[in-house]
Design a protein around this motif. Structure first.
Motif, PDB file in Angstrom:
ATOM      1  N   LEU A 166      -5.352  -2.836  -7.920  1.00 58.52           N
ATOM      2  CA  LEU A 166      -4.634  -0.935  -7.896  1.00 58.52           C
ATOM      3  C   LEU A 166      -5.709  -0.671  -7.702  1.00 58.52           C
ATOM      4  O   LEU A 166      -5.439   0.552  -6.997  1.00 58.52           O
ATOM      5  N   GLU A 167      -6.614  -1.410  -7.212  1.00 59.98           N
ATOM      6  CA  GLU A 167      -8.360  -0.777  -7.049  1.00 59.98           C
ATOM      7  C   GLU A 167      -8.366   0.055  -5.903  1.00 59.98           C
ATOM      8  O   GLU A 167      -8.605   1.051  -5.523  1.00 59.98           O
ATOM      9  N   GLU A 168      -7.876  -0.730  -4.799  1.00 63.64           N
ATOM     10  CA  GLU A 168      -8.182   0.181  -4.003  1.00 63.64           C
ATOM     11  C   GLU A 168      -6.930   0.748  -2.991  1.00 63.64           C
ATOM     12  O   GLU A 168      -5.871  -0.187  -2.905  1.00 63.64           O
ATOM     13  N   GLY A 169      -7.296   1.004  -2.462  1.00 64.46           N
ATOM     14  CA  GLY A 169      -5.936   2.371  -1.354  1.00 64.46           C
ATOM     15  C   GLY A 169      -5.118   2.362  -2.650  1.00 64.46           C
ATOM     16  O   GLY A 169      -5.651   3.256  -3.657  1.00 64.46           O
ATOM     17  N   HIS A 170      -3.301   2.602  -2.094  1.00 64.70           N
ATOM     18  CA  HIS A 170      -2.356   2.958  -2.775  1.00 64.70           C
ATOM     19  C   HIS A 170      -2.226   4.086  -2.731  1.00 64.70           C
ATOM     20  O   HIS A 170      -2.265   4.876  -3.885  1.00 64.70           O
ATOM     21  N   GLY A 171      -2.522   4.981  -2.390  1.00 61.44           N
ATOM     22  CA  GLY A 171      -2.960   6.420  -2.068  1.00 61.44           C
ATOM     23  C   GLY A 171      -1.767   7.461  -2.190  1.00 61.44           C
ATOM     24  O   GLY A 171      -1.733   8.069  -3.209  1.00 61.44           O
ATOM     25  N   GLN A 172      -0.209   7.141  -2.391  1.00 63.59           N
ATOM     26  CA  GLN A 172       0.864   7.413  -2.629  1.00 63.59           C
ATOM     27  C   GLN A 172       1.534   6.674  -3.723  1.00 63.59           C
ATOM     28  O   GLN A 172       2.320   7.444  -4.351  1.00 63.59           O
ATOM     29  N   LEU A 173       0.389   6.389  -5.091  1.00 64.11           N
ATOM     30  CA  LEU A 173       0.817   5.553  -5.897  1.00 64.11           C
ATOM     31  C   LEU A 173       1.191   6.585  -6.964  1.00 64.11           C
ATOM     32  O   LEU A 173       0.151   7.723  -6.417  1.00 64.11           O
ATOM     33  N   ASN A 174       2.114   7.013  -7.861  1.00 63.66           N
ATOM     34  CA  ASN A 174       2.193   8.336  -9.067  1.00 63.66           C
ATOM     35  C   ASN A 174       2.310   7.740 -10.051  1.00 63.66           C
ATOM     36  O   ASN A 174       2.771   8.549 -11.299  1.00 63.66           O
ATOM     37  N   GLU A 175       3.208   6.650 -10.430  1.00 62.59           N
ATOM     38  CA  GLU A 175       3.208   6.186 -11.768  1.00 62.59           C
ATOM     39  C   GLU A 175       3.257   4.968 -11.763  1.00 62.59           C
ATOM     40  O   GLU A 175       3.616   3.297 -11.589  1.00 62.59           O
ATOM     41  N   VAL A 176       2.754   3.804 -13.109  1.00 68.55           N
ATOM     42  CA  VAL A 176       2.418   2.471 -13.977  1.00 68.55           C
ATOM     43  C   VAL A 176       2.766   3.128 -14.798  1.00 68.55           C
ATOM     44  O   VAL A 176       2.602   3.899 -16.127  1.00 68.55           O
ATOM     45  N   ASP A 177       3.668   2.133 -15.233  1.00 65.37           N
ATOM     46  CA  ASP A 177       4.287   1.727 -16.944  1.00 65.37           C
ATOM     47  C   ASP A 177       3.691   0.269 -16.875  1.00 65.37           C
ATOM     48  O   ASP A 177       4.491  -0.720 -16.356  1.00 65.37           O
ATOM     49  N   LEU A 178       3.078  -0.088 -18.349  1.00 62.80           N
ATOM     50  CA  LEU A 178       2.305  -1.135 -18.857  1.00 62.80           C
ATOM     51  C   LEU A 178       3.033  -1.076 -20.225  1.00 62.80           C
ATOM     52  O   LEU A 178       1.822  -1.522 -20.535  1.00 62.80           O
ATOM     53  N   SER A 179       3.069  -0.258 -20.600  1.00 63.33           N
ATOM     54  CA  SER A 179       4.044   0.174 -22.241  1.00 63.33           C
ATOM     55  C   SER A 179       4.230  -1.725 -22.481  1.00 63.33           C
ATOM     56  O   SER A 179       5.336  -2.526 -21.770  1.00 63.33           O
ATOM     57  N   THR A 180       3.725  -1.635 -23.753  1.00 63.10           N
ATOM     58  CA  THR A 180       4.966  -3.330 -23.855  1.00 63.10           C
ATOM     59  C   THR A 180       4.253  -4.299 -23.715  1.00 63.10           C
ATOM     60  O   THR A 180       5.083  -5.194 -23.364  1.00 63.10           O
ATOM     61  N   GLN A 224       0.401  -1.089  -0.096  1.00 64.14           N
ATOM     62  CA  GLN A 224       0.133   0.319  -0.151  1.00 64.14           C
ATOM     63  C   GLN A 224       1.097   1.238   0.228  1.00 64.14           C
ATOM     64  O   GLN A 224       0.762   2.274  -0.355  1.00 64.14           O
ATOM     65  N   PHE A 225       1.942   1.015  -0.077  1.00 62.06           N
ATOM     66  CA  PHE A 225       2.889   2.416  -0.275  1.00 62.06           C
ATOM     67  C   PHE A 225       3.435   2.592  -1.336  1.00 62.06           C
ATOM     68  O   PHE A 225       4.333   3.650  -1.564  1.00 62.06           O
ATOM     69  N   LEU A 226       3.256   1.823  -2.387  1.00 63.28           N
ATOM     70  CA  LEU A 226       4.029   1.848  -3.563  1.00 63.28           C
ATOM     71  C   LEU A 226       3.808   3.235  -4.735  1.00 63.28           C
ATOM     72  O   LEU A 226       2.728   4.149  -4.575  1.00 63.28           O
ATOM     73  N   THR A 227       5.003   3.825  -4.963  1.00 63.68           N
ATOM     74  CA  THR A 227       4.982   5.070  -5.535  1.00 63.68           C
ATOM     75  C   THR A 227       4.961   4.649  -6.708  1.00 63.68           C
ATOM     76  O   THR A 227       4.930   5.877  -7.929  1.00 63.68           O
ATOM     77  N   LYS A 228       5.530   3.932  -7.329  1.00 68.15           N
ATOM     78  CA  LYS A 228       6.036   3.673  -8.529  1.00 68.15           C
ATOM     79  C   LYS A 228       6.027   2.263  -9.280  1.00 68.15           C
ATOM     80  O   LYS A 228       6.748   1.212  -8.504  1.00 68.15           O
TER      81      LYS A 228
END
Length: 331
Positions: free
Chosen positions: A232-246, A208-212
């Protein structure tokens, strides 16, 4: 190098950076008098130095004590397996290690296993960077066995290690049960498919502390994307970047990922480029991010013809099926 080494011999150094030098074994041994006089080093950097197998063995031989070492960086060298085994000996003698980097060093399975086993002695590890090596499944499994020792881990970079599903799955399972404060998870470029996506998603859900989060250049497809979006739906309030390219994702999966992150406070960037999203899907993605367009990364490498699912109606049907699966997930 010898003159420099002699001038500093006997100085009580806590920080030593010898990076960006064409050292090799001869260069390392030119620093013999300096290295052998150091018993209180806390940070050592040997990046982009041409550290070969022989040079790595020389470093291990010449360092008298690494008990206080907190940071050890070997990046962009040609260390190979035998050199990694020598580095592993240094790691074993470094119980205070908090930040270890051995990326882009041509390490294969045997060296990866040696490093993994040595890291088991590092109970205070906070940052681990092993990117861009040739570890393979066996080294991935070996690393999964020591992950539980890293209770304080906040950043882990395991991209481009040839882990595949059989290496990524045990790593994800181990991380799920440890490293409660993990902030950065990088598993890009490991040929991870939907088979291992459930384990990866369960790991993500627990952090739940994931940022990237970086899962780019895998083979998750829509089936994997739906699992990640659920995580990723619930929580993860500190998340700022997700990369699912390719990842061979179509609009069906991209939509769920976008909806999972768009309303998170502080979220900055979703990279979903180089997938197989239809032109209509691209328009819908932009609509989802209409109030914060900067959150959606470039889509210039997207290939709407990349997968022969064809018609929008088929994508809608796929999306309905994914949503149905989503409701039944227990992540």
């Amino acid at each position: 190098m010898t003159t420099f080494s002699s001038a500093l011999e006997g100085c009580v150094l806590r920080y030593l950076n010898l990076s960006n030098n064409a050292m090799g074994e001869k260069g390392v041994r030119a620093f013999r008098s300096l290295l052998k006089s150091q018993n209180n080093l806390e940070e050592l950097y040997l990046m982009n130095d041409g550290i070969s197998e022989e040079a790595a063995k020389a470093v291990s031989e010449l360092l008298p004590s690494t008990e206080k070492l907190r940071v050890l960086h070997f990046h962009n060298n040609m260390t190979g397996d035998e050199g990694a085994i020598a580095i592993a000996e240094i790691v074993k003698r470094s119980p205070a290690l908090e930040d270890f980097r051995c990326s882009s060093t041509r390490v294969g399975s045997d060296g990866g296993v040696a490093l993994a086993e040595a890291l088991g002695a590092c109970k205070h590890l906070r940052k681990l960077d092993l990117r861009d090596n040739m570890f393979g499944v066996e080294a991935g499994v070996a690393l999964s066995k020591v992950i539980p020792a890293f209770a304080d881990l906040t950043e882990i970079y395991l991209s481009y290690l040839n882990l595949e599903d059989d290496g990524a799955e045990p790593l994800a399972n181990a991380l799920k049960e440890s490293a409660p404060s993990l902030e950065i998870l990088d598993l890009a470029g490991n040929d991870i498919t939907a088979k291992a996506a459930a384990s990866v998603a369960a790991c993500i859900s627990s952090k739940q502390f994931l940022t990237k989060l970086n899962l780019s250049e895998n083979e998750l497809k829509d089936e994997g994307a739906v699992l990640i979006s659920k995580a990723l739906e619930e929580g993860h309030g500190q998340l700022n970047e997700v990369d699912l390219s390719t990842n061979s994702i179509t609009w069906s999966g991209a939509r769920l990922v976008a909806e999972a992150v768009v309303k998170k406070p502080g979220f900055k960037l979703l990279n979903i480029n180089a997938n197989f999203i239809s032109d209509e899907g691209i328009d819908e993605l932009k609509n989802i991010f209409k109030n914060s367009p900067d959150m959606l990364g470039p889509l210039d490498e997207n290939d709407p013809e990349g997968e022969d699912t064809g018609e929008e109606a088929e994508e809608d049907a796929d999306h309905d099926e994914l949503e149905s699966k989503l409701k039944g997930l227990g992540i």
